[in-house]
Structure formats: C-alpha cells, structure tokens
Design an enzyme around this catalytic site. Structure first.
Site, PDB file in Angstrom:
ATOM      1  N   CYS A 210       0.835  -1.202   0.000  1.00 53.20           N
ATOM      2  CA  CYS A 210       0.000   0.000   0.000  1.00 53.20           C
ATOM      3  C   CYS A 210       0.877   1.262   0.000  1.00 53.20           C
ATOM      4  O   CYS A 210       1.518   1.570  -0.985  1.00 53.20           O
ATOM      5  CB  CYS A 210      -0.964  -0.040   1.174  1.00 53.20           C
ATOM      6  SG  CYS A 210      -2.382   1.081   0.967  1.00 53.20           S
TER       7      CYS A 210
ATOM      8  N   HIS B  22      -3.777  -5.482   1.072  1.00 52.24           N
ATOM      9  CA  HIS B  22      -3.500  -5.820   2.473  1.00 52.24           C
ATOM     10  C   HIS B  22      -3.914  -7.268   2.732  1.00 52.24           C
ATOM     11  O   HIS B  22      -4.835  -7.791   2.104  1.00 52.24           O
ATOM     12  CB  HIS B  22      -4.286  -4.902   3.411  1.00 52.24           C
ATOM     13  CG  HIS B  22      -3.784  -3.494   3.452  1.00 52.24           C
ATOM     14  ND1 HIS B  22      -2.628  -3.138   4.101  1.00 52.24           N
ATOM     15  CD2 HIS B  22      -4.294  -2.360   2.909  1.00 52.24           C
ATOM     16  CE1 HIS B  22      -2.447  -1.838   3.966  1.00 52.24           C
ATOM     17  NE2 HIS B  22      -3.438  -1.332   3.253  1.00 52.24           N
TER      18      HIS B  22
END
Length: 511
Positions: free
Chosen positions: A337, A448
């Site tokens: 991310c 994630h």
C-alpha cells in the site's frame, strides 16, 4: 422484539486490555450458545479492515467479531478515527471517510452530531443479537472529555449496560487507578460500574487477596477476577506499541530468514505481517531510525496513513538510502500500500489529501508515479499473480485480501503489474495491481492481508530460504492463519473464563 443484553468493558486508562477482554467475552458467550456482537462507538486506530460491502472499520472490532463467530460490520465500529498527525485524524463514519478534522473541531463540533449515528448502529445490533459486548475508549474519568463523550458512559447509559472496569496491574498503581477513576465519575455513572477486573497480573494471585478485599471494601464494587499476564496467544494487536515487544521477544539464531519491516511513524495495518512472524525459520523484526537495518534477506515497507510524511522520515533518517543500496545489490524489497507508493519515482498530493506537501520524489526503485485522489478505494479482492521473476514467478494460486488507499498509481515502461485483481467487492473485474521491476526483486501491491494467504506466504519464504542456502525439505506443515486465529480465541476464552466469575457477569446482564 427483545433487545439484546449488554455488558460494557471500560478501563482506567488506555492499553488496560479492554480490546482483548472484549474479544474474550465475545468468544465465551459464543461458546455458550449466544448470538453475540462487539461494539465500540468510536475507535482511534491506524489498523483497519474492509468489510464485504466495502466499509472500513477498526481492526480490533474485526478481531472481536471473529471471536464472536460473526462477519464484521461497520455497525460494530460506526466511527473510526485514523490519525494523520499529532492532533488531526481522518474521520470514517459507517465505513466511509468523511473528512480530516483537528482534535478541537472534532470534539467541539462534530462528535455531538455523530451521536445519532452511534445510537442507530447500536440499536441495529441490539435487535439482531442476543448479547452486545461494548468496549469503551481511554478512561471514562477524563473530565475534560466527559461533556462531549460518545464512547464511554454515555454509551453505557444509552445501552443500559453494566460496566466492568479494567485496570492494568502490570503498569503499577492499579488500585489507585481504580479508586481514582470511581471517585472522578459522577454519582450516576459510578453506580453503573458493577465489577472490577485486574488485568495482566504476574505472580501468585493468593498474595493479592488482601488487595482484592481492600478494593471491594473501599469501592463497594466486587472484583470479578484477576486475569494473568500472557504473551503466547495469537491475538492480533491494534496498537503499534506492541512492535517493540515483538522485537524484544524475537530471537535470531542465525539459521533463519531475516525479514526487516520498516517501522514508520504512521504505520498502518502492521498486522499484515503477523503471519510471517509465525512461519518456521523466519526472524521478523521492526526497524526504526534507532535500529540497525543491516543485511536482511527481505525488506518490507508497510502501509502508512501519511505516506508522504513517512517517506520524508525515511529520507531524513537515512533509512531510504539504506533500502535503495540494498535493492541495488539484489536484496528483495516489497512495498504494501503506502510502502508500494514509496517505491516509485514520485508521489503527488494535489488536493493535500494526506499531507501539506504536494510533491516528493520517491525511492525510484519502480518506474511508476502515484497521485492521491479525494476518494478512498475500500474493497475486498481476489487476485492472481501476474509478475514473474524469482519471487512472484511460479505461484499459480488465487489470493484474497483487501484494499484501503487513496492513491492512484500509473506504471511506466520499465514496470509490470505484480498481480491481477479478478473480483472486487464481489464483482468480476480484470484490474492490474501493484508493480515489479524487470528482475522481479522489487515489487509492491495495494493488497492488504496478502501474507494471510498460506500457500503464497510459504512460497515466498521458501524462495528466501533457498537463496540463503537453508533447507526447505522436511519442514513443518503449512500453518493455517485462520486455524491459528481460531485456536487463539479458544485459548483466550479458556484463560479468561477461568479467571473471571462468569456467573456474576451473567447475573449483571440479567441472564
């Protein structure tokens, strides 16, 4: 329709163990045959999760929902505060970002307006479940916040919930904290406290009996139990302070793969790496500016709530230069991310979504650039590996995870997608994700939870072991992250059930 029974867990201070004890009670009630849900009206955390319908919520309530055996819902955490600076946070309401607020404006202007959101979410849970276990935040005795409270005693009054007051004895001063908290509460709220729990106790509980007698005589409130200190249960934490303890507990005997995760000041979703910590033959450590990065076998740059500010921190501390030098020598570097965004040539924030800095050069390890948008992407995804090379190549399975990001990344000619997202929030798509360099040694993703995928995690670890000359034959069976979670909840429930007077707690709830 009969409203659910409720019980509320409050603390004498932050980090008293409220979240874990709430999860334990959820598991105990679930084991006892009740439909149970957790609830925390307002949570401040950088660890978050995305529900099946794309809503963002605090990770602690996800853990509690898992312990309760139910899917997580944003009703369980209707307000999430994600710190962006020392006195400001992004406010997420019912899973969707509202805006960034400083602490003063939030408490003085916005919190009261969100009370109706809290009550409606709580009512839905009370209508759908047998028991709702409510968690408070910080301490109910913070007199400067009582007038704008929407997370402690105001919620207890709304729910008609008896309150269990938790004190962390490991810090010291637990008895004074209990007595002081009760003394600072208004009389009506003080009467709501029906039980005391002493948490994180070390030593012989029999020697503590005089203190229990003192507390009960001094306060008139029964001590429901003394919960021992533990650090050997697999229960995910929501507070990054735990990373220091993990470094202390970790041991590298020289025969393990060394994985270094950069400890960013605004690190988010560090629980992404818990499954790696559990892999046999892996030494996982968190590296900040005061630590030695050394010569790890893998460097991971994690997510961040303020990517540009954390990238600036890496440059100012010299960690950025160290990572680049390692990557140039062939050490694999992975970004998740925000960490993925840092790997590119530049980051732009024209709307000042995350920072007052509108532009910053990246680490230059991937040919790409990221621009922050006003809208946040939050979705659960399924994906496959698109990248090749030594690290991603050869894995043919499917992956699951979730996205939480406001950046939009464009790849240049020298970068290739690392993954292909095939479903997003249940809809079929064909969307490239992440990027990798030509050699495949540097790659990143927006997904994630990617290391929760057991086969993929073992695939990556085995490649690292082979490159280090370590044996991968006859190693332990692949660890199921989900099975380990469930076993952890069961062990937690057993420990807490044996430590508390559950009969008293049931009677307090009028069950």
């Amino acid at each position: 329709m009969v409203a659910a029974k409720t019980i509320m867990v409050q603390g004498t201070a932050s980090h008293a163990g409220k979240s874990v004890l709430t999860a334990a009670l959820c598991r105990i009630f679930y084991q006892d045959g009740y439909r149970v849900a957790p609830f925390k009206s307002q949570n401040m955390a950088l660890n978050s999760f995305v529900t099946a319908d794309g809503g963002e919520m605090g990770r602690a309530q996800v853990v509690q929902a898992e312990a309760a055996g139910v899917p997580p819902s944003v009703d369980m955490n209707p307000i999430l505060l994600k710190p962006t600076g020392n006195a400001s946070s992004q406010v997420v309401v019912l899973g969707r970002p509202l805006d960034n607020y400083n602490a003063w404006d939030y408490h003085q202007e916005l919190a009261g307006k969100l009370w109706s959101v809290v009550t409606v979410a709580l009512e839905r849970l009370q209508n759908d479940f047998d028991i709702v276990v409510i968690e408070g935040a910080g301490s109910p005795a913070e007199v400067n916040l009582q007038a704008t409270d929407i997370v402690n005693m105001k919620v207890a009054r709304q729910a008609g919930a008896p309150v269990l007051l938790v004190a962390d004895i490991d810090r010291g001063g637990a008895l004074a904290a209990v007595v002081g908290t009760l003394e600072l509460l208004p009389p009506g709220d003080r009467e709501r406290v029906k039980g005391i729990i002493i948490n994180k106790f070390r030593g012989d509980v029999n020697l503590f009996q005089p203190a229990i007698k003192f507390l009960e005589q001094k306060t008139g409130v029964p001590v429901c139990g003394v919960v021992p200190y533990f650090d050997d249960l697999y229960i995910q934490d929501e507070d990054s302070v735990v990373m220091e303890r993990k470094n202390y507990l970790a041991v590298n005997d020289g025969d393990k793969v060394d994985i270094a995760v950069l400890r960013l000041p605004r690190i988010s979703n560090f629980t992404d790496f818990d499954p790696l910590e559990s892999e046999p033959g892996v030494y996982l450590r968190y590296v900040g500016c005061d630590d030695t990065l050394g010569q790890p076998d893998l460097v991971i740059i994690p997510g961040s709530k303020n990517t540009i500010e954390d990238l600036l921190y890496l440059k100012q501390t010299g960690l950025a230069g160290e990572v680049v030098r390692l990557a140039r020598r062939g050490v694999p570097v992975v970004g998740i991310c925000g960490g993925f965004q840092m790997l590119g040539r530049e980051l732009k924030d024209p709307f000042k979504t995350e920072s007052s800095i509108e532009h910053i050069p990246g680490l230059g390890l991937l040919d790409m650039q990221t621009t922050f948008a006003r809208e946040k992407v939050t979705s659960q995804v399924q994906a496959t590996v698109a990248g090749d090379g030594d690290y991603l190549g050869g894995f043919g399975g499917h992956l699951t995870g979730y996205e939480i990001h406001m950046g939009r990344t464009e790849l240049g000619a020298q970068a290739r997608p690392a993954f292909i997202i095939e479903t997003r929030s249940g809809q079929q798509v064909d969307v490239p994700d992440g990027a990798q360099n030509a050699e495949g040694s540097v790659w990143g993703t927006y997904i994630h939870g990617i290391f929760d995928n057991d086969l993929f995690r073992r695939h990556l670890v085995n490649i690292l072991k082979k490159k280090k000359g370590l044996d991968t034959e006859g190693q332990a069976a692949i660890i199921s992250t989900e099975q380990k979670k469930q076993a952890g909840y069961d062990r937690l429930a057993e420990l807490v059930r044996n430590s508390l007077d559950m009969g008293l707690i049931y009677r307090l709830m009028e069950i």
